[in-house]
Design a protein around this motif. Structure first.
Motif, short mmCIF file in Angstrom:
data_model
loop_
_atom_site.label_atom_id
_atom_site.label_comp_id
_atom_site.label_asym_id
_atom_site.label_seq_id
_atom_site.Cartn_x
_atom_site.Cartn_y
_atom_site.Cartn_z
N ALA A 121 1.66 -7.17 7.66
CA ALA A 121 2.98 -6.58 7.94
C ALA A 121 4.12 -7.33 7.25
O ALA A 121 5.25 -6.87 7.24
CB ALA A 121 3.24 -6.57 9.45
N ALA A 122 3.81 -8.49 6.66
CA ALA A 122 4.86 -9.29 6.04
C ALA A 122 5.35 -8.65 4.75
O ALA A 122 4.61 -7.97 4.04
CB ALA A 122 4.34 -10.70 5.76
N HIS A 123 6.62 -8.87 4.45
CA HIS A 123 7.22 -8.38 3.21
C HIS A 123 6.62 -9.14 2.03
O HIS A 123 6.49 -10.36 2.09
CB HIS A 123 8.73 -8.62 3.27
N PRO A 124 6.27 -8.47 0.92
CA PRO A 124 6.25 -7.02 0.72
C PRO A 124 4.90 -6.45 1.15
O PRO A 124 3.87 -7.12 1.08
CB PRO A 124 6.44 -6.88 -0.79
N ILE A 125 4.89 -5.20 1.61
CA ILE A 125 3.66 -4.53 2.05
C ILE A 125 3.11 -3.68 0.91
O ILE A 125 3.84 -3.00 0.21
CB ILE A 125 3.94 -3.64 3.27
N HIS A 126 1.80 -3.75 0.74
CA HIS A 126 1.12 -2.87 -0.24
C HIS A 126 -0.25 -2.54 0.31
O HIS A 126 -1.02 -3.43 0.68
CB HIS A 126 0.98 -3.54 -1.60
N GLN A 127 -0.57 -1.26 0.37
CA GLN A 127 -1.90 -0.86 0.83
C GLN A 127 -2.20 0.57 0.39
O GLN A 127 -1.29 1.39 0.21
CB GLN A 127 -2.01 -0.97 2.35
#
Length: 247
Positions: free
Chosen positions: A76-82
């Motif tokens: 959930a930490a910045h930055p998120i990528h999924q």
């Protein structure tokens, strides 16, 4: 389906006002979601200012309604990528505007900021839930630091960041965040944006990244042992030296 055979990109803002009820968090965020041409995957990237997120999810519900979790982000930490794999009902909900991103923290367990994934969403920017002073003014940083460069103020849109006069791909928000900086990240960062006047406005930051120095405690330890070994060597020499011959 809509635009079948082509990717569809969604740009969506995240803020406390979309939460049900509004959370009161001052953080904001920006998300992009790309639906693949074959309608099987959804790639999501989110920049956000929630300083201590506890979790982040994609939920199913229309605007103004709280709904169940469909997907969970592993980080959930910045930055998120999924990237998520979608079913036909997921795609239908997405295209109908019935999916939203939600970022939670301990102060707002129901959600600190929310962003409905809509193709018609306006431009957005990223604001932290801490004081704006948390943004770096540039200057000297150490290798491995994480920092954000921010265009001052609350107004403006159509941001574009440049590094040493080369445009940075997809860096079109008020805030430019750099993770684990390297010496090669040193240089001039410039953001060109529209502040409402006829001429484009600019914000320029000089960044210098230097090698990380030893911690103070580590330096004291090295000095201590250097002095200790020097003293032991001097003592050993004094004990074993032979009297000099006098002429």
């Amino acid at each position: 389906g809509e635009g079948e055979g082509e990717e569809i990109t969604f740009l969506f803002p995240l803020n406390e006002g979309q939460e049900v009820p509004p959370s009161g968090s001052r953080a904001t965020g920006c998300g992009t979601a790309v639906l693949s041409a074959d309608r099987t995957t959804l790639t999501i990237d989110i920049l956000h200012g929630v300083s201590s997120p506890s979790s982040a999810h994609i939920h199913r519900a229309a605007v103004g309604v709280a709904g169940p979790v469909v997907f969970g982000f592993t980080n959930a930490a910045h930055p998120i990528h999924q990237v998520f794999t979608l079913t036909a009902p997921d795609v239908a909900d997405l295209l109908a505007g019935n999916l939203y991103a939600n970022i939670h923290d301990t102060a707002h367990p129901g959600g600190a900021i929310r962003g409905q994934i809509l193709s018609s969403s306006p431009q957005c920017d990223v604001r932290t839930d801490t004081l704006p002073a948390g943004c770096s003014p540039g200057g000297v940083h150490m290798v491995g630091d994480n920092l954000c460069l921010c265009v001052p103020g609350e107004t403006g849109h159509s941001f574009q960041w440049y590094f040493n006069e080369s445009p940075l791909l997809n860096e079109t928000y008020r805030q430019l965040c750099l993770a684990n900086v390297k010496i090669s990240d040193s240089g001039t960062y410039r953001c060109v944006y529209d502040d409402g006047s006829k001429a484009p406005a600019e914000y320029v930051v000089e960044l210098i990244v230097e090698p990380a120095s030893l911690p103070v405690a580590g330096m004291f330890s090295i000095v201590f042992w250097a002095i200790a070994f020097a003293c032991m060597a001097a003592f050993a020499f004094w004990r074993h030296r032979r009297p000099s011959c006098r002429r």
